[in-house]
Structure formats: C-alpha cells, structure tokens
Design an enzyme around this catalytic site. Structure first.
Site, PDB file in Angstrom:
ATOM      1  N   TRP A   1      15.043 -70.322  92.975  1.00 28.14           N
ATOM      2  CA  TRP A   1      14.676 -69.047  93.588  1.00 28.14           C
ATOM      3  C   TRP A   1      14.938 -69.167  95.083  1.00 28.14           C
ATOM      4  O   TRP A   1      14.327 -69.990  95.737  1.00 28.14           O
ATOM      5  CB  TRP A   1      13.202 -68.731  93.345  1.00 28.14           C
ATOM      6  CG  TRP A   1      12.829 -67.429  93.969  1.00 28.14           C
ATOM      7  CD1 TRP A   1      12.378 -67.204  95.244  1.00 28.14           C
ATOM      8  CD2 TRP A   1      12.899 -66.144  93.347  1.00 28.14           C
ATOM      9  NE1 TRP A   1      12.168 -65.873  95.464  1.00 28.14           N
ATOM     10  CE2 TRP A   1      12.479 -65.201  94.308  1.00 28.14           C
ATOM     11  CE3 TRP A   1      13.290 -65.704  92.079  1.00 28.14           C
ATOM     12  CZ2 TRP A   1      12.433 -63.836  94.023  1.00 28.14           C
ATOM     13  CZ3 TRP A   1      13.231 -64.350  91.811  1.00 28.14           C
ATOM     14  CH2 TRP A   1      12.803 -63.431  92.771  1.00 28.14           C
TER      15      TRP A   1
ATOM     16  N   GLU B   1       3.808 -64.113  84.397  1.00 29.78           N
ATOM     17  CA  GLU B   1       2.931 -64.960  85.202  1.00 29.78           C
ATOM     18  C   GLU B   1       1.497 -64.404  85.160  1.00 29.78           C
ATOM     19  O   GLU B   1       1.166 -63.551  85.949  1.00 29.78           O
ATOM     20  CB  GLU B   1       3.430 -65.025  86.631  1.00 29.78           C
ATOM     21  CG  GLU B   1       4.872 -65.486  86.757  1.00 29.78           C
ATOM     22  CD  GLU B   1       5.378 -65.498  88.203  1.00 29.78           C
ATOM     23  OE1 GLU B   1       4.569 -65.395  89.139  1.00 29.78           O
ATOM     24  OE2 GLU B   1       6.584 -65.618  88.381  1.00 29.78           O
TER      25      GLU B   1
ATOM     26  N   GLY C   1       9.678 -58.745  84.689  1.00 33.85           N
ATOM     27  CA  GLY C   1       8.331 -59.178  85.032  1.00 33.85           C
ATOM     28  C   GLY C   1       8.257 -59.643  86.469  1.00 33.85           C
ATOM     29  O   GLY C   1       8.413 -58.863  87.398  1.00 33.85           O
ATOM     30  N   GLY C   2       7.993 -60.932  86.665  1.00 37.55           N
ATOM     31  CA  GLY C   2       7.804 -61.463  88.005  1.00 37.55           C
ATOM     32  C   GLY C   2       6.353 -61.333  88.439  1.00 37.55           C
ATOM     33  O   GLY C   2       5.494 -60.812  87.719  1.00 37.55           O
TER      34      GLY C   2
ATOM     35  N   ASP D   1       5.721 -73.525  94.874  1.00 35.00           N
ATOM     36  CA  ASP D   1       4.539 -72.722  95.214  1.00 35.00           C
ATOM     37  C   ASP D   1       3.230 -73.376  94.780  1.00 35.00           C
ATOM     38  O   ASP D   1       2.237 -72.691  94.559  1.00 35.00           O
ATOM     39  CB  ASP D   1       4.624 -71.309  94.608  1.00 35.00           C
ATOM     40  CG  ASP D   1       5.700 -70.463  95.258  1.00 35.00           C
ATOM     41  OD1 ASP D   1       6.099 -70.784  96.384  1.00 35.00           O
ATOM     42  OD2 ASP D   1       6.152 -69.493  94.635  1.00 35.00           O
TER      43      ASP D   1
ATOM     44  N   MET E   1       8.131 -73.142  86.797  1.00 32.39           N
ATOM     45  CA  MET E   1       8.316 -72.807  88.214  1.00 32.39           C
ATOM     46  C   MET E   1       7.679 -73.885  89.083  1.00 32.39           C
ATOM     47  O   MET E   1       6.555 -73.737  89.571  1.00 32.39           O
ATOM     48  CB  MET E   1       7.738 -71.421  88.488  1.00 32.39           C
ATOM     49  CG  MET E   1       8.444 -70.322  87.724  1.00 32.39           C
ATOM     50  SD  MET E   1       7.681 -68.690  87.897  1.00 32.39           S
ATOM     51  CE  MET E   1       6.209 -68.892  86.870  1.00 32.39           C
TER      52      MET E   1
END
Length: 540
Positions: free
Chosen positions: A520, A314, A271-272, A383, A380
């Site tokens: 990451w 995501e 995914g990502g 960001d 996560m």
C-alpha cells in the site's frame, strides 16, 4: 480512506545500534568497454552489487555479454535488468532485449543480490575480451533469455522500460492503486507506466469499491469511469473521447495499461477502512452480496478491465472503524459465495488482519476455512503502531519481527504469518504486506524506539503519516529495529521501510515459502519505482 488503522497505546523502551554498510568497488581497469562491480551494500551474510557497463569506444555497442566467476562461498540469488545464467561458479550476463544500444560514452547498470560477503568476481570478460578493455566487438553471440529476472532496487536504466510485462513467475508482486490518488496526489495510471512499476507488477488492486446495503457499489464514479484524460495525461498518449459508451477515468486507463502489459492482472478491491462497515449486512445474505459484486465487476462497460475481486474487510467478527459481530464463520461464508458466483477462473483474494497477538483479530475469524475459496490472502503487516497513539511510545509501524521492548507482543509480521500458518493457511497463499509510507511523532527527545511524544508529526495529506518519496529525504533513516527502519530528526521520530529493509523482508518471504508480497500503495513510491524495485528483486 487510509488502508488500515490500529489504535492502541502501549508502553516499552528499547535501545538499538545501527550498523551502516560501506560500499566496496571492484573495477576491472579501463578500456574500450568496461564492467565495474560495486557493492552498494554488504551485511556479511549477503550483499547487493551494481554492475556498470561503460562504452569507452567511438562506436555504438548494440549488445554485450559478461562472463565471470564468483569465489567459493558467494553466489547470486537474484538479479535485475540483465539475463543471467549460471554453471557452477561461472556466470554469464547478457543485455535484455528491451535495453537500448550503448552510444559512445554511454553506460548501463544492472545488478544482483549475492550470498555471503562481497568478494571480487574473477576472470571477467565482456564480449570475449577482458573487462579491462581491448578490442571489443559490437555484437555478441546469441543467448537464451532467462524469464525470471527481477528489476532494479535503485534507479532504472537509462533506456526506457519494457512495454510488455515479463512472463508471470511464481512470486506475486501486488500493488494497490488508490482511487482518490487522481485528485490531490495527482497520481494516475500513467504514473504506473512511467515509473517502471507496471513492468514489475503481477497484479494491481484497484481500491476501493463501496459496500453498502449488503451489496457491492461504485466508490467514486467520476474517478472510476468518467474523468477525461487528454493525450498528454493518458497512459498510451491517446486522448479519451466523449462518445456515447466510451470508458474514461481510471478504468479506461487501466484497460489501456493492460493492453501495453498483457500479463498484468487487475483486481477490484471492495471495502477498506472506511467502507468495511457494510460487510456486516452483506454477511447476512452472502449469495445476494456475491451476485451484486459479480454484476458490478462484470458490467459490460468494464468487464475486460478486471480479472477478479478482492475483499478488504477490516475486521470480521471484531472491531475496526466500527464493530462487527457476524461470528467466526461470516468471512468464510462470504468468500465461498464469491467463489461460487465468480467461478474457478476468476481471482478472488482478501486483505486481512495481521494481529498475531494471543486472542487477537486473527483468532476471531476462520481464515483457514476461507483459504480454500481464495487465490491468496494478504495480512496487512503494517500500521501496528503510530501516532494514533499521540503520546507514543515510538515504535516502528511495520516490524518484521519482535524486539526487546516492543509495545505489544504479536504486533509484528512474523507473528501474524506464523499464526496463520499454524491455523492451516498455506504459506503459498500468504503475501507479505509492505507500506510505502512512514508513520511519525513529534516532540520526541530520544532517537531510539520507545520514546514519548507530544503528538503526530506533520504530513503532506494527514498528520502522522508521510509517503516514502517525501520522508526518505526529509528525515533519512538513522537506524533499524525489528527488521525495519526508523529515523530521528528535529524532534520527530519516523518509521518506514527502505529498499534495504524491504530486501530483508523479501528474503523472509522466500524463506517462509510465501506466495509473494503486496504493498500500500503505488503513489508513495519514488518516480523511478525505488521500493517496488526492491520488492521485485528481493523476491527473485
């Protein structure tokens, strides 16, 4: 292909005060062999110490044993590159088996994190003699090694890193290896070894496999299993072959890395940010999706490389690069299908949103319901803010906690962790996320967070983003806010984590009972693994 991106424009201004710790040294004189304790950081409630063992004799010292007492009110909470045991306030530190002998004039560093303010150790001896010198034997009594040591937060020792990973402990250190890093970034599996990172990792996440037509699919066949590595670029110094059926590429290199580090596990992530849109179709038939993933991960060509599967969706039932309306149970159903197909012995993990705001992305999906099918979840926690809002306001992209003037409530690591725990996700199944990069703006006129900007700062590969290994020197940190660092230089404003702020985040992870940390990604670190060292040592 960047890991995650949150596009939002918020307002807020905050003033901060930066406090710099002054290193303190305590030397035990000069002699044949000496031990010097240097407090490289001291923040009052804790401190970091570098211990230098120096051989001033004319003979090789094959091993060493340091004994010392710590004054009341101080203690060692974690350590690296030595085996340390404790009895009350008395500590014994011995050379690790992988560390080489000390030649005449040679030295070796190990270190520890201590509680309370730094105070000079007492009654120090090395190999039975005063740390200030005297007659020093070249061998020390045998000791029992402590398997729970942690590696350095700064430079590695002058000796080579171990060729086998330490026994797996309770805390997980999970790092992403970016598939496309073998191109412009010139970062390969060999770099995981030469940086010393492989000895600190418990798991590698290989990013990414594609999700398309409701199935798992290869992301980049050349990088994954076809790229040729000659002897110089191969992780174990053995060149690939063109023999029929030979496994090349990063998969082949990971196979060799695992042979060198038998305790290291590798998980294939799918995914990502770019490929999450495929999960919407996958969610329509979870069983078919799980079967496709199993067949790909367990393909006979590389089945021994991977220990499980990771899903980076995501964001389910919310909007990312595209929007998904699969409903709050889609993610849970997908995880359940994967666990059923892969079985209980495989690792099944997931990277998830860290939006802790009221009515935000965590609220859109039943992550607690999915937790029973997963070994762990990775919110996560980075960001949150960045130059995807080009005019600002400037704000740290990975705040640990909220702070006065934060542009959006709930956009911080602690908010995400607390919300997930309140919904029933076990703390032990949550890993804290760390970014090995910074985000920045240009055209900024104030050093404190909350300033306006004219656009993203320049980056090596992408505007507004830069690897830690570059930004730490190009724009050194000038302050901290919300448990992370920021930097102001030449009209640019950057935020990123440093070894010091990572230490604080790992203390938070320990205090919250989290299962460890993930980051990451590997190529953003320095060539000697400065940040991963801080992660590992901070977790203890």
């Amino acid at each position: 292909m960047r890991r995650s991106l949150r596009r939002a424009l918020w307002a807020g201004v905050v003033a901060v005060v930066a406090v710099a710790a002054v290193p303190v040294a305590s030397a035990f004189g000069a002699g044949s062999v000496t031990a010097q304790f240097t407090a490289t950081s001291d923040w009052g409630t804790g401190h970091e110490v570098r211990v230098t063992v120096a051989n001033g004799s004319d003979a090789t010292v094959s091993t060493w044993r340091i004994e010392f007492d710590l004054p009341a009110g101080t203690s060692i909470s974690s350590f690296w590159d030595a085996d340390v045991t404790r009895t009350g306030d008395h500590y014994v530190a011995t050379k690790k088996s992988w560390a080489g002998s000390l030649p005449p004039g040679g030295s070796f560093n190990w270190g520890y994190i201590g509680t309370g303010a730094f105070r000079t150790p007492l009654n120090c001896t090395i190999n039975g003699a005063s740390c200030g010198g005297g007659t020093v034997p070249t061998t020390a009594p045998p000791t029992t090694a402590n398997p729970t040591t942690a590696p350095p937060t700064t430079a590695p020792p002058t000796t080579a890193p171990p060729t086998t990973a330490p026994p797996p402990g309770g805390k997980k250190v999970v790092g992403y290896f970016a598939q496309w890093g073998v191109y412009a970034r010139n970062y390969h599996v060999k770099n995981i070894h030469t940086s010393g990172s492989a000895a600190k990792l418990t798991h590698i996440l290989y990013a990414f496999g594609n999700v398309t037509n409701g199935q798992c699919a290869i992301g980049d066949s050349y990088a994954d299993y076809d790229k040729f590595y000659d002897a110089a670029s191969s992780v174990n110094g053995v060149a690939d072959t063109w023999d029929a059926g030979a496994l090349r590429g990063s998969f082949g290199q990971l196979r060799r890395l695992k042979a060198m580090y038998p305790n290291l596990k590798v998980i294939w992530s799918f995914g990502g940010w770019t490929w999450s849109g495929g999960f919407t179709q996958a969610a329509q038939n979870p069983t078919a999706f799980a079967n496709s993933c199993y067949n790909l991960v367990e393909d006979s060509r590389w089945a021994d490389v991977f220990d499980g599967i990771d899903i980076d969706w995501e964001y389910p039932n919310a909007c990312g690069l595209s929007c998904d309306t699969s409903g709050p149970n889609a993610f849970k159903n997908l995880m359940s299908a994967l666990r059923t197909r892969f079985g209980s012995s495989a690792l099944v993990t997931a990277a998830i949103t860290a939006d802790g705001s009221t009515g935000g992305k965590i609220d859109a999906t039943d992550y607690a319901g999915a937790a029973g099918s997963l070994n762990w979840l990775m919110p996560m926690t980075y960001d949150y803010f960045g130059a995807f809002s080009p005019q600002g306001p400037t704000a740290p992209h990975s705040p640990l906690t909220s702070y006065t003037g934060i542009p959006q409530q709930g956009f911080n690591s602690d908010a995400a962790i607390q919300k997930l725990k309140s919904k029933g996700v076990p703390a032990s199944k949550l890993l804290l996320g760390i970014g090995f990069y910074g985000r920045g703006w240009s055209g900024v006129t104030q050093s404190a967070p909350g300033g306006t900007a004219t656009g993203p700062a320049p980056g090596t590969y992408e505007q507004g983003i830069e690897d830690y290994k570059v930004i730490k020197n190009r724009c050194p940190a000038t302050g901290t806010v919300g448990g992370t660092a920021y930097a102001y230089c030449g009209g640019q404003w950057w935020s990123y984590d440093t070894p010091s702020t990572i230490g604080g985040k790992m203390a938070y992870a320990n205090n919250q009972g989290l299962g460890g940390a993930f980051f990451w990604e590997l190529s953003g670190d320095t060539t000697n693994g400065e940040l991963i060292g801080a992660v590992k040592s901070g977790l203890g």
